[in-house]
Design a protein around this motif. Structure first.
Motif, PDB file in Angstrom:
ATOM      1  N   PRO A 108       0.802  -1.225   0.000  1.00  0.00           N
ATOM      2  CA  PRO A 108       0.000   0.000   0.000  1.00  0.00           C
ATOM      3  C   PRO A 108       0.841   1.285   0.000  1.00  0.00           C
ATOM      4  CG  PRO A 108       0.177  -0.795   2.237  1.00  0.00           C
ATOM      5  CD  PRO A 108       0.938  -1.766   1.367  1.00  0.00           C
ATOM      6  N   ASP A 109       2.156   1.171   0.117  1.00  0.00           N
ATOM      7  CA  ASP A 109       2.988   2.363   0.301  1.00  0.00           C
ATOM      8  C   ASP A 109       3.316   3.112  -0.982  1.00  0.00           C
ATOM      9  OD1 ASP A 109       3.170   1.882   3.071  1.00  0.00           O
ATOM     10  OD2 ASP A 109       4.743   0.391   2.710  1.00  0.00           O
ATOM     11  N   TRP A 110       3.337   2.432  -2.102  1.00  0.00           N
ATOM     12  CA  TRP A 110       3.775   3.060  -3.353  1.00  0.00           C
ATOM     13  C   TRP A 110       2.744   2.754  -4.448  1.00  0.00           C
ATOM     14  CZ3 TRP A 110       7.222   6.695  -4.048  1.00  0.00           C
ATOM     15  CH2 TRP A 110       7.659   6.992  -5.342  1.00  0.00           C
ATOM     16  N   PRO A 111       1.797   3.665  -4.693  1.00  0.00           N
ATOM     17  CA  PRO A 111       0.722   3.409  -5.655  1.00  0.00           C
ATOM     18  C   PRO A 111       1.066   3.756  -7.101  1.00  0.00           C
ATOM     19  CG  PRO A 111       0.328   5.495  -4.580  1.00  0.00           C
ATOM     20  CD  PRO A 111       1.574   4.903  -3.938  1.00  0.00           C
ATOM     21  N   TYR A 112       2.263   4.233  -7.354  1.00  0.00           N
ATOM     22  CA  TYR A 112       2.606   4.795  -8.664  1.00  0.00           C
ATOM     23  C   TYR A 112       3.062   3.723  -9.651  1.00  0.00           C
ATOM     24  CZ  TYR A 112       2.631   8.708  -5.479  1.00  0.00           C
ATOM     25  OH  TYR A 112       2.283   9.612  -4.516  1.00  0.00           O
ATOM     26  N   ASN A 113       2.580   3.843 -10.884  1.00  0.00           N
ATOM     27  CA  ASN A 113       2.930   2.873 -11.916  1.00  0.00           C
ATOM     28  C   ASN A 113       3.491   3.510 -13.189  1.00  0.00           C
ATOM     29  OD1 ASN A 113       0.451   3.993 -12.607  1.00  0.00           O
ATOM     30  ND2 ASN A 113      -0.391   2.096 -13.415  1.00  0.00           N
ATOM     31  N   LEU A 114       3.480   4.832 -13.290  1.00  0.00           N
ATOM     32  CA  LEU A 114       4.007   5.529 -14.458  1.00  0.00           C
ATOM     33  C   LEU A 114       5.062   6.523 -13.986  1.00  0.00           C
ATOM     34  CD1 LEU A 114       3.818   6.060 -17.543  1.00  0.00           C
ATOM     35  CD2 LEU A 114       2.106   7.822 -17.016  1.00  0.00           C
ATOM     36  N   PHE A 115       6.246   6.449 -14.587  1.00  0.00           N
ATOM     37  CA  PHE A 115       7.368   7.307 -14.196  1.00  0.00           C
ATOM     38  C   PHE A 115       7.785   8.137 -15.403  1.00  0.00           C
ATOM     39  CE2 PHE A 115       9.089   5.184 -10.240  1.00  0.00           C
ATOM     40  CZ  PHE A 115       8.015   4.331 -10.075  1.00  0.00           C
ATOM     41  N   ALA A 116       8.052   9.434 -15.178  1.00  0.00           N
ATOM     42  CA  ALA A 116       8.487  10.317 -16.261  1.00  0.00           C
ATOM     43  C   ALA A 116       9.545  11.268 -15.722  1.00  0.00           C
ATOM     44  CB  ALA A 116       7.300  11.098 -16.822  1.00  0.00           C
ATOM     45  N   MET A 117      10.738  11.212 -16.311  1.00  0.00           N
ATOM     46  CA  MET A 117      11.857  12.058 -15.884  1.00  0.00           C
ATOM     47  C   MET A 117      11.829  13.361 -16.654  1.00  0.00           C
ATOM     48  SD  MET A 117      14.346  11.902 -13.778  1.00  0.00           S
ATOM     49  CE  MET A 117      15.705  12.942 -13.345  1.00  0.00           C
ATOM     50  N   VAL A 118      11.949  14.465 -15.915  1.00  0.00           N
ATOM     51  CA  VAL A 118      12.029  15.783 -16.544  1.00  0.00           C
ATOM     52  C   VAL A 118      13.225  16.536 -15.975  1.00  0.00           C
ATOM     53  CG1 VAL A 118       9.572  15.941 -17.098  1.00  0.00           C
ATOM     54  CG2 VAL A 118      10.375  16.769 -14.903  1.00  0.00           C
ATOM     55  N   HIS A 119      13.785  17.412 -16.792  1.00  0.00           N
ATOM     56  CA  HIS A 119      14.958  18.192 -16.401  1.00  0.00           C
ATOM     57  C   HIS A 119      14.658  19.669 -16.592  1.00  0.00           C
ATOM     58  CE1 HIS A 119      17.379  14.514 -16.412  1.00  0.00           C
ATOM     59  NE2 HIS A 119      16.715  14.196 -17.501  1.00  0.00           N
ATOM     60  N   GLY A 120      15.223  20.501 -15.735  1.00  0.00           N
ATOM     61  CA  GLY A 120      15.045  21.935 -15.868  1.00  0.00           C
ATOM     62  C   GLY A 120      16.211  22.689 -15.276  1.00  0.00           C
ATOM     63  N   LYS A 121      16.239  23.973 -15.535  1.00  0.00           N
ATOM     64  CA  LYS A 121      17.311  24.819 -15.004  1.00  0.00           C
ATOM     65  C   LYS A 121      17.069  25.131 -13.535  1.00  0.00           C
ATOM     66  CE  LYS A 121      18.807  26.443 -19.381  1.00  0.00           C
ATOM     67  NZ  LYS A 121      20.187  26.353 -19.643  1.00  0.00           N
ATOM     68  N   ASP A 122      15.825  24.944 -13.074  1.00  0.00           N
ATOM     69  CA  ASP A 122      15.494  25.135 -11.666  1.00  0.00           C
ATOM     70  C   ASP A 122      14.241  24.311 -11.351  1.00  0.00           C
ATOM     71  OD1 ASP A 122      13.207  26.666 -12.534  1.00  0.00           O
ATOM     72  OD2 ASP A 122      14.520  28.412 -12.688  1.00  0.00           O
ATOM     73  N   ARG A 123      13.934  24.213 -10.050  1.00  0.00           N
ATOM     74  CA  ARG A 123      12.780  23.401  -9.637  1.00  0.00           C
ATOM     75  C   ARG A 123      11.471  23.921 -10.210  1.00  0.00           C
ATOM     76  NH1 ARG A 123      12.909  20.124  -4.314  1.00  0.00           N
ATOM     77  NH2 ARG A 123      15.063  19.417  -4.308  1.00  0.00           N
TER      78      ARG A 123
END
Length: 164
Positions: A108-123
């Motif tokens: 029950p701790d991790w419900p996520y099934n889709l991951f997407a990496m993004v990059h930027g110059k700042d948060r």
């Protein structure tokens, strides 16, 4: 090219390229000289290995930090399993997404099934891209989070030994 079993020359070609292609105008010529074959043979063997799944890709691996993209966020999404392929393909086509893939949930701790990496110059720029993903997913998004990188890790693919 016809399917043929891998041989010693294939192994030497993989060894010669696994740390990256030479940064010269004609990298296949340099490899050909190192291996004692023609540039055409280098291209043909690499194409054969791609076609047969022995190697997955030939491509550039940019150093995001050196390019000024110092904020890196792995966005994680809870979407319906029956729509994961459709949604993942749509997210993966977004210009700011460099990696997009499915992973199993750890309930029950991790419900996520889709991951997407993004990059930027700042948060803030990363979070803006995450909002674009959320808009794209719409009501299919049942939950999400963003995990920001805190350290630079050396990224390498599988390496084979030289056998020496």
């Amino acid at each position: 090219m016809t399917t043929r079993p891998p041989d010693d020359l294939d192994r030497r070609l993989v060894l010669a390229t696994q740390a990256g292609l030479p940064l010269v105008p004609r990298p296949y010529d340099v490899l050909a000289e190192q291996l004692g074959i023609s540039p055409g043979e280098v291209r043909a063997r690499l194409a054969d290995m791609l076609d047969n799944g022995r190697i997955r890709r030939i491509g550039a691996v940019p150093n995001h930090y050196a390019l000024g993209y110092t904020a890196n966020g792995m966005s994680v999404w809870d979407v319906p399993d029956e729509r994961i392929v459709e949604l993942g393909e749509a997210v993966g086509r977004l210009p700011g997404v460099t990696h997009c893939y499915e992973r199993p949930r750890a309930l029950p701790d991790w419900p996520y099934n889709l991951f997407a990496m993004v990059h930027g110059k700042d948060r803030a720029s990363v979070l803006a891209q995450v909002e674009e993903i959320a808009t794209l997913l719409g009501s299919a998004c049942r939950g999400r989070d963003v995990l920001f990188s805190t350290a630079i890790l050396k990224k390498t693919g599988l390496r084979i030994g030289s056998g020496a």
